[in-house]
Design a protein around this motif. Structure first.
Motif, PDB file in Angstrom:
ATOM      1  N   ARG A 323       0.205  33.204 -65.056  1.00  0.00           N
ATOM      2  CA  ARG A 323       1.420  32.896 -65.823  1.00  0.00           C
ATOM      3  C   ARG A 323       2.413  32.168 -64.927  1.00  0.00           C
ATOM      4  NH1 ARG A 323       3.829  38.143 -68.300  1.00  0.00           N
ATOM      5  NH2 ARG A 323       4.699  36.678 -69.825  1.00  0.00           N
ATOM      6  N   THR A 325       6.243  31.932 -64.087  1.00  0.00           N
ATOM      7  CA  THR A 325       7.534  32.604 -64.209  1.00  0.00           C
ATOM      8  C   THR A 325       8.608  31.651 -63.707  1.00  0.00           C
ATOM      9  OG1 THR A 325       6.565  34.791 -63.881  1.00  0.00           O
ATOM     10  CG2 THR A 325       8.943  34.574 -63.504  1.00  0.00           C
ATOM     11  N   ALA A 473       1.382  24.114 -64.437  1.00  0.00           N
ATOM     12  CA  ALA A 473       0.892  25.022 -65.472  1.00  0.00           C
ATOM     13  C   ALA A 473      -0.626  25.188 -65.373  1.00  0.00           C
ATOM     14  CB  ALA A 473       1.282  24.491 -66.851  1.00  0.00           C
ATOM     15  N   GLU A 477      -2.970  28.566 -65.052  1.00  0.00           N
ATOM     16  CA  GLU A 477      -4.078  28.862 -65.958  1.00  0.00           C
ATOM     17  C   GLU A 477      -5.361  29.175 -65.194  1.00  0.00           C
ATOM     18  OE1 GLU A 477      -4.366  25.492 -68.471  1.00  0.00           O
ATOM     19  OE2 GLU A 477      -2.493  25.905 -69.556  1.00  0.00           O
ATOM     20  N   SER A 496       5.911  31.028 -68.851  1.00  0.00           N
ATOM     21  CA  SER A 496       5.424  32.127 -69.686  1.00  0.00           C
ATOM     22  C   SER A 496       6.526  33.159 -69.861  1.00  0.00           C
ATOM     23  CB  SER A 496       4.195  32.776 -69.032  1.00  0.00           C
ATOM     24  OG  SER A 496       3.190  31.824 -68.781  1.00  0.00           O
ATOM     25  N   GLN A 497       7.359  33.292 -68.824  1.00  0.00           N
ATOM     26  CA  GLN A 497       8.577  34.083 -68.936  1.00  0.00           C
ATOM     27  C   GLN A 497       9.671  33.377 -68.140  1.00  0.00           C
ATOM     28  OE1 GLN A 497       8.811  37.936 -67.125  1.00  0.00           O
ATOM     29  NE2 GLN A 497       7.623  37.361 -65.310  1.00  0.00           N
ATOM     30  N   HIS A 508       8.436  33.988 -73.147  1.00  0.00           N
ATOM     31  CA  HIS A 508       8.104  32.801 -73.909  1.00  0.00           C
ATOM     32  C   HIS A 508       6.651  32.861 -74.304  1.00  0.00           C
ATOM     33  CE1 HIS A 508      11.506  29.725 -73.148  1.00  0.00           C
ATOM     34  NE2 HIS A 508      11.976  30.933 -72.904  1.00  0.00           N
TER      35      HIS A 508
END
Length: 508
Positions: A323, A325, A473, A477, A496-497, A508
């Motif tokens: 993720r 952050t 990103a 992943e 993701s957050q 998110h």
């Protein structure tokens, strides 16, 4: 002790030889004087060898101490938080590159002279008292004047040495700033205007050096006058009593030859004190740097496992693998400071930070650094080739892919020598955007499981920013633990957050 013994013994032997030659015509035969002359020569040679060996040991010891202190200062400086290091970097540079060199005089001249004075001066005075107690009284009356004036001169010298070190630090910092800005001044056609400023700095440095030398010369003059006066008083006393037959020639010559040896060590200490004071002032500055540096981490716990989770108490957030952050908030609220705390480069602002459940203060920080890659607000670039800077923190397994992910491949295509193109300190030769892309390629190409970014898209245009954020990103992943500091909408969109340091975490 050997120097003191040979000095006193040679004076006694020489006085005996001269007295025998003057008073006893029969002793003028060279055969009679062979033994005492041989003894005198042996004492002189032994003293010369002792002085040579003392100088050799002093030089070796000075080099070892200077190297050790320089290492401690550099270690302390690199242990400082980045902001503290930025503030005190010039002080550390002055101490290491120039200040500690003054300590060599302390070990090679001042300290040996101090020990010789502590041994030779009282021993010589005692021997003089054995041969002529009246000369010893004259010496003891005149002798305290030298330490008294040494203390007065030392007080002024210490203050001047501290001021000189401060002036040297300020002047060198200003000169380095001016030299660093010359490319910009030249580009704007203002390089000639810096000539006057350089001349001013040079004149200020010269005035500071001349003021220091003035004190040194005056102090040496005062000590020479006092020592000469003391020897003259002994000589007058001895001469008068020899004229009236109140003492033997041997005793008088011994007192005359030894009198300078009473004052000489103290005079040498006084002359060396000023030069040594510069080194002592630099040492004090070095100790200040060493003592104020934060204690290096004593933790030895390793970061285990392929995946890494970062837990922070304030603001409450958990950065997990897979993720992205995003840490956001107003400028100055402490985002970069928190990032540095996660790196182990500074104290934790509030609460605790845990890496895979282990408090960061208990971690082996150097082992922790091998598990992460970090992009600072200003990428660290050193003089060298572009390729060397790309692999500054370790080899990049797939350099081409890393350059494509950071859009640095476009920059390489335009460089005259590609990866072999040389750049200067801080990336001179590249634009701000190109420097940012180089730093991004270095991090995105790292195989480390943790990626930390501080404003990764600064100085990038819109299309380049989109490609870089997409690459970040993708790394998440593929299982990387990614923490990004940013405030632009495109950066927030990949999170993701999103953790707002002025509020709460928003998923998110």
């Amino acid at each position: 002790m050997l120097i003191a013994a040979t000095t006193i013994a040679s004076a006694i032997v020489l006085a005996g030889i001269v007295a025998r030659v003057i008073t006893d015509p029969a002793s003028r035969d060279l055969a009679v004087l062979t033994a005492p002359i041989t003894l005198l020569a042996a004492l002189w040679v032994l003293r010369a060898l002792a002085v040579w060996q003392q100088g050799k040991l002093a030089q070796r010891g000075a080099s070892a101490v200077i190297a050790d202190l320089a290492e401690q200062v550099l270690t302390a400086a690199t242990a400082m938080p980045p902001r503290e290091l930025s503030r005190r970097r010039d002080d550390a540079a002055i101490v290491v590159t120039r200040g500690l060199d003054g300590l060599r005089v302390y070990f090679t001249t001042y300290l040996p002279a101090l020990f010789v004075a502590a041994i030779l001066t009282p021993a010589t005075a005692a021997v003089i008292a054995v041969f002529d107690w009246q000369s010893a009284v004259v010496v003891l009356v005149a002798l305290p004047l030298i330490p008294l004036f040494m203390v007065l001169i030392g007080l002024a010298t210490a203050e001047r040495s501290a001021a000189a070190l401060t002036a040297m630090s300020t002047l060198q910092s200003r000169l380095l700033d001016l030299v660093a800005g010359l490319p910009t001044l030249r580009a704007m056609g203002r390089a000639a205007g810096s000539t006057a400023r350089i001349a001013e700095l040079n004149a200020a440095q010269r005035r500071s050096a001349m003021a220091t030398m003035r004190i040194a010369f005056l102090s040496a003059l005062v000590l020479e006058v006092l020592a000469t006066l003391g020897v003259a008083l002994v000589a007058v006393s001895v001469g008068m009593r020899l004229v009236y037959g109140e003492m033997t020639l041997t005793a008088g010559l011994t007192a005359l030859l030894l009198a300078p040896e009473v004052f000489w060590p103290l005079r040498r200490v006084g002359a060396a004190f000023h030069s040594a004071q510069d080194g002592k002032t630099a040492v004090q500055a070095a100790f200040d740097l060493i003592d104020t540096a934060p204690a290096s981490g004593t933790g030895r716990a390793p970061v285990t496992g392929d995946a890494v989770t970062i837990e922070v108490d304030a603001p409450a957030m958990t950065v997990t693998p897979g993720r992205v952050t995003v840490l956001t908030g107003p400028n100055g609220i402490g985002k970069s400071t928190l990032l540095q705390a996660i790196l182990g480069l500074g104290p934790t602002p509030a609460g605790r930070i845990r890496i895979n459940g282990t408090d960061i203060e208990d971690l082996d920080v150097r082992q922790w650094w091998t598990r992460l890659a970090w992009l600072a607000q200003r990428p660290v670039l050193v003089p060298g080739t572009v390729g060397e800077n790309l692999e500054l923190f370790g080899p990049v397994p797939d350099l081409d892919a890393a350059c494509r992910a950071a859009c640095f491949d476009e920059v390489l295509a335009g460089l005259p020598h590609g990866l072999q193109t040389r750049i200067g300190r801080g990336g001179v030769g590249l634009s701000l955007g190109q420097r940012q892309r180089l730093g991004l390629a270095r991090v995105l190409g790292s195989p480390a499981p943790v990626l930390l970014f501080d404003e990764p898209t600064a100085h990038l245009d819109g299309p380049t920013e989109a490609r870089v954020l997409h690459a970040i990103a993708e790394r998440a992943e593929r299982g990387a633990t990614v923490l990004v500091v940013g405030h632009r909408e495109p950066v927030l969109a990949i999170g993701s957050q999103v953790v707002d340091m002025g509020g709460v975490g928003v998923p998110h």
